[in-house]
Design an enzyme around this catalytic site. Structure first.
Site, short mmCIF file in Angstrom:
data_model
loop_
_atom_site.label_atom_id
_atom_site.label_comp_id
_atom_site.label_asym_id
_atom_site.label_seq_id
_atom_site.Cartn_x
_atom_site.Cartn_y
_atom_site.Cartn_z
N THR A 1 16.03 -37.66 39.77
CA THR A 1 14.76 -36.94 39.54
C THR A 1 13.64 -37.84 40.05
O THR A 1 13.36 -38.88 39.45
CB THR A 1 14.57 -36.66 38.03
OG1 THR A 1 15.71 -35.95 37.56
CG2 THR A 1 13.31 -35.85 37.79
N LYS B 1 13.18 -28.58 39.56
CA LYS B 1 13.57 -29.52 38.48
C LYS B 1 12.32 -30.06 37.77
O LYS B 1 12.26 -30.08 36.53
CB LYS B 1 14.38 -30.66 39.11
CG LYS B 1 14.57 -31.89 38.24
CD LYS B 1 15.62 -31.69 37.18
CE LYS B 1 15.70 -32.92 36.26
NZ LYS B 1 16.46 -32.66 35.07
N ASN C 1 10.59 -27.25 35.76
CA ASN C 1 11.36 -26.95 34.56
C ASN C 1 11.18 -28.04 33.51
O ASN C 1 10.94 -27.75 32.33
CB ASN C 1 12.85 -26.81 34.92
CG ASN C 1 13.70 -26.64 33.68
OD1 ASN C 1 13.68 -25.59 33.06
ND2 ASN C 1 14.41 -27.68 33.30
N SER D 1 9.57 -27.83 29.66
CA SER D 1 10.33 -28.09 28.43
C SER D 1 9.84 -29.35 27.73
O SER D 1 9.86 -29.42 26.50
CB SER D 1 11.83 -28.10 28.70
OG SER D 1 12.14 -29.07 29.63
#
Ligand code: NAD
Length: 300
Positions: free
Chosen positions: A100, A175, A178, A182
């Site tokens: 990431t 990614k 998202n 969250s």
């Protein structure tokens, strides 16, 4: 796949990389592994992985290079730094970054490798090390259709759900978005749960209510679906009322000394929306307000 199984250079054998590499070995791939921590590869060597002393050694004869590292600078370093993979990468190899990292760093890495005639795709993962162990990761594949096809046998060993994110660099984009949602929602949820406790409300009751409302379901598929996303800002629930209601929660939180930093910031957005003349618009017009503040208003 040919009878001779491809070789994968796997770089970064931490909580995620270690079990992902183990699943590739179980699937029959030959692995050349590298981690800055020399002990990290030892459990994999027991099942046949070759431990390498540098990223370039891991890239020797590799058909794929997978990187699973903490950040983009490290990904760049193992590819282009001293003893970087670039020194030994063969031109047909596909580099797959599953870390990431910053999406613009991904774009630059793709471009810089392309300048050397080497292809790279992004394929960050969702879920946690538990699913990395069981081979049930969510894989967000950025790349051309050909690249995704080529990488799919590998993805199938590491993950149980593979999403084609829509092109190079799009996997890391979805990614990040998202995770942003969250992670921020985690903090907002903690505020709501703490206020719930402060008010002496049974948490199960709150859960029961919120599991059927945008609070629990999110806005994209509920309050936005037939409103702002369809270009309709006529009020189902007005910004003026939303501004009042978030104020009620913040006022009572203030009385109870419950910390609500996310909610306080959100109220300012509703205040801005009212100041911009949106008080009588639907609360989904908050999207237009944020677009406006970002210079990206659609003027619905
Ligand atoms: P980790 O810190 O456990 O592992 C990182 C590994 O990289 C370590 O073994 C470290 O020694 C190695 N490393 C560091 N610098 C290096 C270098 N220069 N050369 C070679 N190896 C080097 O991290 P992780 O949890 O495995 O996460 C890896 C990536 O996956 C991160 O980008 C993370 O955000 C992402 N991710 C993690 C999870 C999770 O649940 N842990 C879930 C999804 C995505």
């Amino acid at each position: 796949m040919s009878a001779i199984m491809p070789t994968i250079g796997f770089i970064g054998l931490g909580q995620m990389g270690q079990p992902m590499a183990a699943n590739l070995i179980k699937g029959g791939f030959k692995l050349r592994v590298y981690d800055v921590n020399p002990k990290a590869g030892i459990p994999l060597a027991a099942s046949g992985a070759i431990i390498c002393k540098t990223p370039s050694e891991a890239a020797q004869d590799a058909d794929f290079i997978i990187t699973m590292l903490p950040n983009g600078d490290l990904v760049r370093n193992v590819l282009f730094g001293a003893d970087g993979a670039i020194n030994k990468l063969n031109k047909n190899a596909l580099v797959i970054d599953m870390s990431t990292i910053h999406p613009l760093q991904t774009d630059q890495l793709i471009a810089d490798l392309k300048a050397h005639g080497i292809q790279m795709m992004d394929a960050p993962v969702g879920r946690t090390s538990e699913q990395a162990i069981t081979g049930n990761l969510l894989i967000l594949a950025g790349g051309s259709a050909d690249q995704i096809t080529k990488a799919t046998p590998l993805f199938n060993l590491m993950g149980s759900e593979i999403i084609n994110a829509g092109g190079p660099g799009m996997g890391i984009r979805v990614k990040i978005i998202n995770n942003y949602m969250s992670i921020a929602l985690n903090s907002l949820s903690a505020e709501a749960a703490t206020l719930c406790e402060g008010l002496g409300l049974n948490f199960d009751t709150a859960l029961q209510v919120m599991s059927g409302t945008p609070a629990g379901k999110g806005h994209f598929t509920t309050s936005w679906a037939n409103k702002v996303l369809k270009g309709d800002l006529s009020p189902a629930f007005m910004i003026d009322h939303a501004h009042k209601d978030i104020g009620l929660a913040l006022d009572v939180a203030n009385t109870l000394h419950v910390a609500m930093p996310m909610g306080a910031a959100a109220r300012e957005v509703y205040s801005q929306a009212r100041a911009a003349g949106r008080g009588k618009q639907d609360w989904s017009a908050i999207l237009e307000q944020v677009r406006h503040t970002s210079g990206m208003e659609k003027k619905i």
